[in-house]
Design a protein around this motif. Structure first.
Motif, PDB file in Angstrom:
ATOM      1  N   LYS A 137       2.703  11.108   4.398  1.00 47.05           N
ATOM      2  CA  LYS A 137       1.627  10.393   5.098  1.00 47.05           C
ATOM      3  C   LYS A 137       1.147   9.173   4.299  1.00 47.05           C
ATOM      4  CE  LYS A 137      -0.093  14.551   7.311  1.00 47.05           C
ATOM      5  NZ  LYS A 137      -0.850  15.617   6.653  1.00 47.05           N
ATOM      6  N   ALA A 138       1.831   8.864   3.206  1.00 50.17           N
ATOM      7  CA  ALA A 138       1.452   7.689   2.409  1.00 50.17           C
ATOM      8  C   ALA A 138       1.563   6.439   3.266  1.00 50.17           C
ATOM      9  CB  ALA A 138       2.358   7.584   1.185  1.00 50.17           C
ATOM     10  N   LEU A 139       0.710   5.466   2.977  1.00 54.89           N
ATOM     11  CA  LEU A 139       0.782   4.186   3.677  1.00 54.89           C
ATOM     12  C   LEU A 139       1.972   3.420   3.114  1.00 54.89           C
ATOM     13  CD1 LEU A 139      -3.043   3.475   3.338  1.00 54.89           C
ATOM     14  CD2 LEU A 139      -1.847   4.302   5.377  1.00 54.89           C
ATOM     15  N   THR A 140       2.482   2.472   3.887  1.00 50.49           N
ATOM     16  CA  THR A 140       3.634   1.714   3.390  1.00 50.49           C
ATOM     17  C   THR A 140       3.372   0.223   3.548  1.00 50.49           C
ATOM     18  OG1 THR A 140       4.691   1.838   5.549  1.00 50.49           O
ATOM     19  CG2 THR A 140       5.320   3.520   3.956  1.00 50.49           C
ATOM     20  N   ALA A 141       4.019  -0.545   2.700  1.00 53.89           N
ATOM     21  CA  ALA A 141       3.914  -2.008   2.780  1.00 53.89           C
ATOM     22  C   ALA A 141       5.178  -2.605   2.181  1.00 53.89           C
ATOM     23  CB  ALA A 141       2.687  -2.482   2.010  1.00 53.89           C
ATOM     24  N   LYS A 142       5.363  -3.893   2.422  1.00 52.42           N
ATOM     25  CA  LYS A 142       6.527  -4.579   1.861  1.00 52.42           C
ATOM     26  C   LYS A 142       6.047  -5.660   0.890  1.00 52.42           C
ATOM     27  CE  LYS A 142       9.258  -4.136   6.080  1.00 52.42           C
ATOM     28  NZ  LYS A 142       8.212  -4.201   7.111  1.00 52.42           N
ATOM     29  N   VAL A 143       6.852  -5.888  -0.131  1.00 53.80           N
ATOM     30  CA  VAL A 143       6.511  -6.932  -1.095  1.00 53.80           C
ATOM     31  C   VAL A 143       6.271  -8.236  -0.340  1.00 53.80           C
ATOM     32  CG1 VAL A 143       7.426  -8.374  -2.966  1.00 53.80           C
ATOM     33  CG2 VAL A 143       7.750  -5.896  -3.020  1.00 53.80           C
ATOM     34  N   GLY A 144       5.211  -8.923  -0.688  1.00 62.17           N
ATOM     35  CA  GLY A 144       4.901 -10.205  -0.062  1.00 62.17           C
ATOM     36  C   GLY A 144       3.872 -10.088   1.051  1.00 62.17           C
ATOM     37  N   GLU A 157       2.487  -8.001  -4.664  1.00 62.73           N
ATOM     38  CA  GLU A 157       3.407  -8.909  -5.334  1.00 62.73           C
ATOM     39  C   GLU A 157       4.682  -8.249  -5.839  1.00 62.73           C
ATOM     40  OE1 GLU A 157       0.065  -9.300  -5.911  1.00 62.73           O
ATOM     41  OE2 GLU A 157      -0.330 -11.425  -5.526  1.00 62.73           O
ATOM     42  N   THR A 158       4.616  -6.919  -6.043  1.00 59.78           N
ATOM     43  CA  THR A 158       5.818  -6.262  -6.561  1.00 59.78           C
ATOM     44  C   THR A 158       5.925  -4.858  -5.974  1.00 59.78           C
ATOM     45  OG1 THR A 158       7.059  -5.716  -8.579  1.00 59.78           O
ATOM     46  CG2 THR A 158       4.672  -5.420  -8.677  1.00 59.78           C
ATOM     47  N   SER A 159       7.100  -4.255  -6.075  1.00 53.77           N
ATOM     48  CA  SER A 159       7.310  -2.951  -5.440  1.00 53.77           C
ATOM     49  C   SER A 159       6.774  -1.831  -6.316  1.00 53.77           C
ATOM     50  CB  SER A 159       8.794  -2.756  -5.154  1.00 53.77           C
ATOM     51  OG  SER A 159       9.520  -2.873  -6.348  1.00 53.77           O
ATOM     52  N   GLY A 160       6.716  -0.633  -5.749  1.00 53.22           N
ATOM     53  CA  GLY A 160       6.197   0.530  -6.474  1.00 53.22           C
ATOM     54  C   GLY A 160       5.088   1.151  -5.662  1.00 53.22           C
ATOM     55  N   SER A 161       4.429   2.154  -6.245  1.00 49.50           N
ATOM     56  CA  SER A 161       3.358   2.821  -5.515  1.00 49.50           C
ATOM     57  C   SER A 161       1.997   2.387  -6.023  1.00 49.50           C
ATOM     58  CB  SER A 161       3.486   4.339  -5.661  1.00 49.50           C
ATOM     59  OG  SER A 161       4.480   4.797  -4.793  1.00 49.50           O
ATOM     60  N   LEU A 162       1.110   2.036  -5.085  1.00 48.83           N
ATOM     61  CA  LEU A 162      -0.281   1.768  -5.437  1.00 48.83           C
ATOM     62  C   LEU A 162      -1.054   3.030  -5.105  1.00 48.83           C
ATOM     63  CD1 LEU A 162      -0.656  -1.710  -3.755  1.00 48.83           C
ATOM     64  CD2 LEU A 162      -0.062  -1.199  -6.116  1.00 48.83           C
ATOM     65  N   VAL A 185       5.042   0.586  -1.760  1.00 49.49           N
ATOM     66  CA  VAL A 185       5.475  -0.785  -1.504  1.00 49.49           C
ATOM     67  C   VAL A 185       6.978  -0.888  -1.723  1.00 49.49           C
ATOM     68  CG1 VAL A 185       5.139  -3.206  -2.092  1.00 49.49           C
ATOM     69  CG2 VAL A 185       3.231  -1.604  -2.324  1.00 49.49           C
ATOM     70  N   SER A 186       7.686  -1.245  -0.651  1.00 45.09           N
ATOM     71  CA  SER A 186       9.133  -1.390  -0.775  1.00 45.09           C
ATOM     72  C   SER A 186       9.479  -2.871  -0.953  1.00 45.09           C
ATOM     73  CB  SER A 186       9.818  -0.839   0.470  1.00 45.09           C
ATOM     74  OG  SER A 186       9.372  -1.555   1.602  1.00 45.09           O
ATOM     75  N   GLY A 187      10.674  -3.107  -1.416  1.00 45.42           N
ATOM     76  CA  GLY A 187      11.108  -4.491  -1.616  1.00 45.42           C
ATOM     77  C   GLY A 187      11.511  -4.695  -3.049  1.00 45.42           C
ATOM     78  N   GLU A 188      11.700  -5.952  -3.395  1.00 40.50           N
ATOM     79  CA  GLU A 188      12.231  -6.239  -4.710  1.00 40.50           C
ATOM     80  C   GLU A 188      11.155  -6.161  -5.787  1.00 40.50           C
ATOM     81  OE1 GLU A 188      14.922  -9.708  -6.187  1.00 40.50           O
ATOM     82  OE2 GLU A 188      15.050  -9.571  -4.003  1.00 40.50           O
ATOM     83  N   GLU A 189      11.531  -5.566  -6.898  1.00 39.91           N
ATOM     84  CA  GLU A 189      10.641  -5.569  -8.052  1.00 39.91           C
ATOM     85  C   GLU A 189      10.472  -7.018  -8.496  1.00 39.91           C
ATOM     86  OE1 GLU A 189      10.879  -2.692 -11.754  1.00 39.91           O
ATOM     87  OE2 GLU A 189      12.688  -2.624 -10.550  1.00 39.91           O
ATOM     88  N   ASN A 190       9.282  -7.363  -8.902  1.00 41.89           N
ATOM     89  CA  ASN A 190       9.052  -8.731  -9.345  1.00 41.89           C
ATOM     90  C   ASN A 190       8.798  -8.702 -10.851  1.00 41.89           C
ATOM     91  OD1 ASN A 190       8.169 -11.291  -9.830  1.00 41.89           O
ATOM     92  ND2 ASN A 190       6.854 -11.401  -8.017  1.00 41.89           N
ATOM     93  N   LYS A 191       9.888  -8.860 -11.605  1.00 46.78           N
ATOM     94  CA  LYS A 191       9.814  -8.733 -13.069  1.00 46.78           C
ATOM     95  C   LYS A 191       8.948  -9.818 -13.714  1.00 46.78           C
ATOM     96  CE  LYS A 191      12.765  -5.231 -13.944  1.00 46.78           C
ATOM     97  NZ  LYS A 191      12.367  -3.956 -14.543  1.00 46.78           N
TER      98      LYS A 191
END
Ligand code: CU
Length: 491
Positions: A251-258, A316-321, A342-348
């Motif tokens: 049930k976690a919320l989801t978002a995409k990088v950007g 701005e970057t992927s991972g879980s908030l 948050v899915s998408g590319e990691e922003n190193k």
């Protein structure tokens, strides 16, 4: 003094004009119908004209009704059902919720500044209690409370003008008010400003509230409300969207990088203030207290009981908030924890991840000259007893906060490690869990868990020590885990 006055005039030219007008009016009284008119009729003329009518779209959290695109005021009909029903407060824990629309929090209402809202409150015939609604967006006695007092099997109607834009809490205000709110009778109404809100990619509805149960946190079965705990303001549960885990696991919320997100966050209370925070994010904009003022670069926004806040940020970057009430025991021990994956590319360039992990030996310390006394994990312990002792220290520092010092876990949140069938029956999967973290549904001693264990920054050696400690504690099966076994399970 004179100087002050002209300065004042510069700052508030309009106010000054009004002052002048008031002055001239008292100086030479005008006929009754003119400017000083404070009658309701006169006021009504200043309100925007109502064009057309529509039915409000109501949504359950975390959904938010679509943004309003019309450029005029209209008559909006809201039909809301009050439903008393049993539901899940936490895994295995039941509670009789009193709801606006069938869930906690109540349905999200969205109108536009200037709209005429015709509110229908319908109290379901199966309910036992009378209810009403006090909307903080209402200008008028009780926010509509007495006008909407409704017995089971009845419907009442009242209307109000949404005069002030903002995000407002609504709640039941039937005596005993505290109990109606404590049972889940609260939600949010957004009065969009005339000019609308800046567009974002996603809008989400989150509302915090506490539950006061007779049984302690996690005690299974139907839990009656505890007046004693409510009076002491000591809830067993502090949750987002009506239940422990309403915003975690699947049930976690989801978002995409950007993406730009806008969170409409309310606090139903009934008692506590929320220190709303997103671990791993900074709110770019916060409409503080749900009002018009916008603050920027906010870490934690304080939301009073019966108040709200609008928090916006770009991911701005992927991972879980992780969304928490930063009164942190509420988050990790009482349920006030949600997640945005948050899915998408990691922003190193924004966040590197761990770049190095190594033993720290302070220069000039006695340890430097006594190599046999190096940091505990840098040399292998000679006996099984030593290894267990080292594991015990690692456990206290890294695991006990969640799994508890006695390994008993916290029902519904953190699985037990003491006598855990998961641990004792399949060592490989337990090594895998500790080495890599664990997420998703699992069953431990017949209880289901669906949460997240973070990947901890431990070396193979340290993971081996801590698991060896687990195996040899609390009547677990005994045995030993070696660094080589851990290495094989590392992802
Ligand atoms: Cu009520």
């Amino acid at each position: 003094m004179k100087k002050n006055k002209s300065h004042f005039k510069k700052l508030f030219p309009k106010l000054f004009l009004i002052n002048l007008m008031a002055f001239s009016l008292t100086a030479c009284p005008a006929p009754k119908e003119s400017a000083a008119d404070t009658t309701a009729e006169h006021f009504a003329k200043q309100l925007p004209e109502i064009q057309g009518e529509e039915q409000a779209v109501l949504t359950h959290a975390p959904q938010v009704p679509p943004a309003i695109t019309r450029k005029h005021a209209t008559k909006v009909t809201v039909k809301m059902d009050v439903i008393e029903q049993e539901g899940e407060l936490s895994e295995g824990v039941r509670y009789t919720f009193w709801t606006f629309g069938g869930k906690v929090p109540g349905q999200f209402i969205r109108v536009r500044e200037g709209d005429l809202v015709e509110f229908h409150l319908r109290n379901h015939p199966n309910n036992k209690m009378p209810h009403n609604i006090d909307l903080h967006a209402v200008t008028g006695p009780g926010g509509g409370a007495s006008a909407s007092f409704t017995a089971p099997g009845q419907e009442t109607v009242f209307s109000f003008r949404a005069l002030n834009p903002g995000l407002y809490v609504y709640h039941c205000a039937t005596a005993p008010v505290g109990i109606h709110i404590a049972n889940g009778m609260y939600g949010l109404i957004l009065v969009e400003p005339k000019a609308g809100l800046p567009p974002v990619d996603q809008e989400l509805y989150i509302m915090q509230g506490e539950f006061y149960t007779q049984g302690a946190y996690g005690k299974p079965g139907l839990q009656p409300f505890s007046m004693e705990k409510a009076l002491a303001e000591k809830p067993d549960y502090v949750v987002f969207n009506g239940a422990v885990g309403a915003l975690t696991g699947d049930k976690a919320l989801t978002a995409k990088v950007g993406e730009r997100l806008r969170l409409y966050v309310g606090n139903g209370g009934p008692n506590l203030i929320s220190s709303f925070h997103a671990i791993g994010e900074i709110f770019d904009n916060v409409r503080h207290e749900g009002g018009t003022l916008v603050n920027h670069n906010v870490q934690t926004t304080l939301i009073p009981a019966g108040g709200a806040s609008v928090a916006e940020f770009k991911v701005e970057t992927s991972g879980s908030l992780v969304l928490v009430d930063h009164s942190i025991f509420r988050a990790f021990n009482k349920g006030a924890l949600g997640m945005i994956k948050v899915s998408g590319e990691e922003n190193k360039a924004v966040f590197s991840g761990q770049q190095e992990a190594k033993v720290y030996l302070p220069e000039g310390s006695a340890r430097q000259t006594m190599p046999q006394e190096k940091a505990p994990t840098s040399t292998a312990a000679k006996t099984l007893e030593d290894r267990i002792a080292r594991g015990s220290i690692i456990y206290k520092q890294n695991c006990a906060a969640c799994h508890q010092p006695d390994g008993a876990g916290v029902k519904g949140a953190f699985p037990p490690l003491a006598k855990s069938d998961y641990l004792n029956n399949n060592l490989k999967q337990s090594i895998h869990a500790v080495a890599n973290g664990l997420e998703g549904p699992i069953v431990v001693n017949g209880e289901s868990y669906n949460s997240v264990m973070p990947k901890l920054q431990l070396s193979d050696q340290e993971v081996a020590y801590v698991l060896t400690y687990l195996l040899n504690s609390w009547e677990n099966k005994g045995g030993e885990v070696t660094p080589e076994m851990v290495k094989q399970e590392r992802e």
